[in-house]
Design a protein around this motif. Structure first.
Motif, PDB file in Angstrom:
ATOM      1  N   THR A 126       0.848  -1.186   0.000  1.00 22.75           N
ATOM      2  CA  THR A 126       0.000   0.000   0.000  1.00 22.75           C
ATOM      3  C   THR A 126       0.889   1.243   0.000  1.00 22.75           C
ATOM      4  OG1 THR A 126      -0.062   0.226   2.414  1.00 22.75           O
ATOM      5  CG2 THR A 126      -1.740  -1.206   1.405  1.00 22.75           C
ATOM      6  N   MET A 127       0.262   2.396  -0.100  1.00 28.66           N
ATOM      7  CA  MET A 127       0.982   3.616   0.218  1.00 28.66           C
ATOM      8  C   MET A 127       1.252   3.618   1.716  1.00 28.66           C
ATOM      9  SD  MET A 127      -1.121   6.313  -2.204  1.00 28.66           S
ATOM     10  CE  MET A 127       0.169   7.551  -2.293  1.00 28.66           C
ATOM     11  N   ASP A 128       2.063   4.533   2.204  1.00 27.26           N
ATOM     12  CA  ASP A 128       2.431   4.564   3.619  1.00 27.26           C
ATOM     13  C   ASP A 128       1.181   4.761   4.481  1.00 27.26           C
ATOM     14  OD1 ASP A 128       3.455   5.128   6.196  1.00 27.26           O
ATOM     15  OD2 ASP A 128       5.284   5.978   5.334  1.00 27.26           O
ATOM     16  N   PRO A 129       0.917   3.847   5.408  1.00 25.74           N
ATOM     17  CA  PRO A 129      -0.272   3.979   6.256  1.00 25.74           C
ATOM     18  C   PRO A 129      -0.282   5.252   7.098  1.00 25.74           C
ATOM     19  CG  PRO A 129       0.611   1.763   6.395  1.00 25.74           C
ATOM     20  CD  PRO A 129       1.628   2.584   5.661  1.00 25.74           C
ATOM     21  N   CYS A 174       5.190  -0.804   1.819  1.00 28.62           N
ATOM     22  CA  CYS A 174       4.584   0.418   1.304  1.00 28.62           C
ATOM     23  C   CYS A 174       5.427   0.991   0.163  1.00 28.62           C
ATOM     24  CB  CYS A 174       4.399   1.462   2.399  1.00 28.62           C
ATOM     25  SG  CYS A 174       5.937   2.113   3.102  1.00 28.62           S
ATOM     26  N   HIS A 175       4.749   1.712  -0.722  1.00 30.24           N
ATOM     27  CA  HIS A 175       5.395   2.366  -1.858  1.00 30.24           C
ATOM     28  C   HIS A 175       4.448   3.468  -2.323  1.00 30.24           C
ATOM     29  CE1 HIS A 175       6.836   3.012  -5.983  1.00 30.24           C
ATOM     30  NE2 HIS A 175       7.984   2.494  -5.578  1.00 30.24           N
ATOM     31  N   LEU A 225      -8.934   4.825  -0.995  1.00 35.23           N
ATOM     32  CA  LEU A 225      -9.063   4.700   0.447  1.00 35.23           C
ATOM     33  C   LEU A 225      -7.723   4.998   1.109  1.00 35.23           C
ATOM     34  CD1 LEU A 225     -11.158   1.405   0.723  1.00 35.23           C
ATOM     35  CD2 LEU A 225     -11.982   3.767   0.932  1.00 35.23           C
ATOM     36  N   HIS A 226      -7.787   5.447   2.356  1.00 33.17           N
ATOM     37  CA  HIS A 226      -6.543   5.718   3.068  1.00 33.17           C
ATOM     38  C   HIS A 226      -5.797   4.404   3.297  1.00 33.17           C
ATOM     39  CE1 HIS A 226      -3.650   7.162   5.994  1.00 33.17           C
ATOM     40  NE2 HIS A 226      -4.036   8.405   5.734  1.00 33.17           N
ATOM     41  N   PRO A 227      -4.484   4.377   3.063  1.00 38.36           N
ATOM     42  CA  PRO A 227      -3.726   3.127   3.227  1.00 38.36           C
ATOM     43  C   PRO A 227      -3.804   2.547   4.636  1.00 38.36           C
ATOM     44  CG  PRO A 227      -2.256   5.010   2.891  1.00 38.36           C
ATOM     45  CD  PRO A 227      -3.630   5.473   2.559  1.00 38.36           C
ATOM     46  N   GLU A 228      -3.965   3.391   5.648  1.00 42.67           N
ATOM     47  CA  GLU A 228      -4.105   2.862   7.008  1.00 42.67           C
ATOM     48  C   GLU A 228      -5.358   2.009   7.124  1.00 42.67           C
ATOM     49  OE1 GLU A 228      -4.166   4.370  11.669  1.00 42.67           O
ATOM     50  OE2 GLU A 228      -4.590   5.803  10.055  1.00 42.67           O
TER      51      GLU A 228
END
Length: 375
Positions: free
Chosen positions: A79-82, A125-126, A94-97
């Motif tokens: 995911t992107m960084d939470p 994450c990326h 959606l938010h990665p968290e």
């Protein structure tokens, strides 16, 4: 595929021809492995997407040969960084968290009732993962003598078993291949299936018994394309006729095409020799697995389906398998864009402190045992 054929390793007993791959293990046993991505559904409905990722790849194990037994699994999430600020999350994503936390919850929801250990959970994450990367594997085991499926024979019974068929999952495969936009979350959420691990746990226990009692000529799971693909693949060399009216439904308003294409979870199809049908039904009832006689395999070379007394499908297998040639995919040598790595060496005590803190608190290095505890 070409590399596998070129290597031609003597321990590989099945590759690219079944629901999973298989290698010889010990004492005439074969170990199987299959990986499956659920990037699209997990990006818009993480809980349902990840749960069905596990359920689907486990069914690939169950559908290998004449039925392997799942013994372990993995989950690999990108995911992107939470910890990304909300205003930096791309529009429509959606938010990665949320994706990470729901993914962990979904893995626990599905794997714990199945009683299958999660052997390798890993989260990365990326900045390019607005549409998340969701990969899961299933490992299984079965006796070597059951590695090869048999072709169904005319007169064999097509038995559908497991969960009921619903509207959930209709359009799932095509939606997964579509581009993700800001409208995807609203338009395609209905394409995400709803998993129910207890249903799958029941037939996970029943399948080895059916296999060992020689009740299974061939078996496969119902994935993309649902019933249409399962019967079309299994009956490709013979023909098959089915009755859609016998199928247990979640929603009685489903039309014929929706029943055929639904990708509702926890469903399997097997070809049963007619003399073994009664025994197979007894075994399924013993393990409280719902089933129906969907139809029978024929010698017509056609896929035929009836609904409410009318023929709604009558297509030749030759047309289904040969009428849509796949265009060749252009290839080119990969372009390497490597640059020398330049990281300044810390010079002071405080520089070293910041460097060590940066490494230890990085998402990839941070303690992720909470995900394992959840499993």
């Amino acid at each position: 595929m070409a590399a596998t054929r070129e290597i031609n390793h003597p321990l590989v007993v099945s590759s690219f021809t079944d629901n999973a791959g298989g290698m010889e293990f010990v004492d005439d046993w074969v170990v199987t492995i299959k990986g499956e991505t659920h990037n699209f559904p997990s990006s818009i409905a993480p809980f349902g997407g990840i749960a069905t990722k596990h359920g689907g790849v486990i069914r690939d194990t169950l559908g290998f040969g004449k039925g392997a037994y799942p013994i372990g699994g993995t989950t690999v999430m990108g995911t992107m960084d939470p910890r990304l600020p909300k205003n930096e999350v791309p529009a429509g994503a959606l938010h990665p968290e949320l994706i990470v936390s729901e993914s962990i919850r979904a893995t626990a929801y599905y794997m714990n009732p199945m009683g299958i250990p999660m052997m390798h959970p890993i989260y990365r994450c990326h900045p390019g993962y607005a549409k998340c990367f969701a990969l899961g594997h299933s490992l299984g085991i079965l006796p070597k003598k059951y590695v090869q499926k048999e072709q169904p024979r005319p007169g064999d019974i097509a038995v559908l078993f497991g969960g009921a068929t619903g509207r959930d999952g209709v359009h799932g495969a095509t939606a997964s291949s579509a581009a993700m936009t800001g409208e995807t979350l609203e338009k395609e959420s209905a394409a995400v299936q709803i998993g129910h691990p207890i249903t799958e746990r029941r037939f996970t226990t029943a399948i080895p018994v059916l296999r060992d009692r020689e009740c299974i000529r061939s078996i496969t799971d119902l994935g993309a394309g649902g019933i249409s693909c399962a019967v079309g693949e299994m009956g490709a060399e013979t023909g098959v006729e089915i009755d859609l009216d016998v199928i247990p439904l979640k929603d009685q308003s489903l039309t014929a095409w929706e029943i055929l294409l639904s990708e509702s979870q926890e469903r399997m199809l097997m070809a049963v020799p007619p003399e073994k049908l009664q025994e197979a039904q007894t075994i399924l009832r013993r393990f409280e697995v719902a089933s129906c006689i969907l139809g029978k395999f024929t010698d017509t070379g056609r896929l035929q389906a009836k609904w409410r007394g009318e023929t709604v499908v009558d297509l030749s297998m030759e047309f289904l398998w040969g009428a849509c040639p796949i265009d060749p995919t252009p290839t080119a040598p990969p372009v390497r864009r490597l640059a020398p790595l330049s990281i300044p060496e810390p010079q002071t005590h405080s520089d070293w402190g910041r460097a060590v803190h940066g490494v230890l608190t990085h998402y990839h290095c941070a303690d992720q045992k909470s995900s394992r505890h959840a499993l």
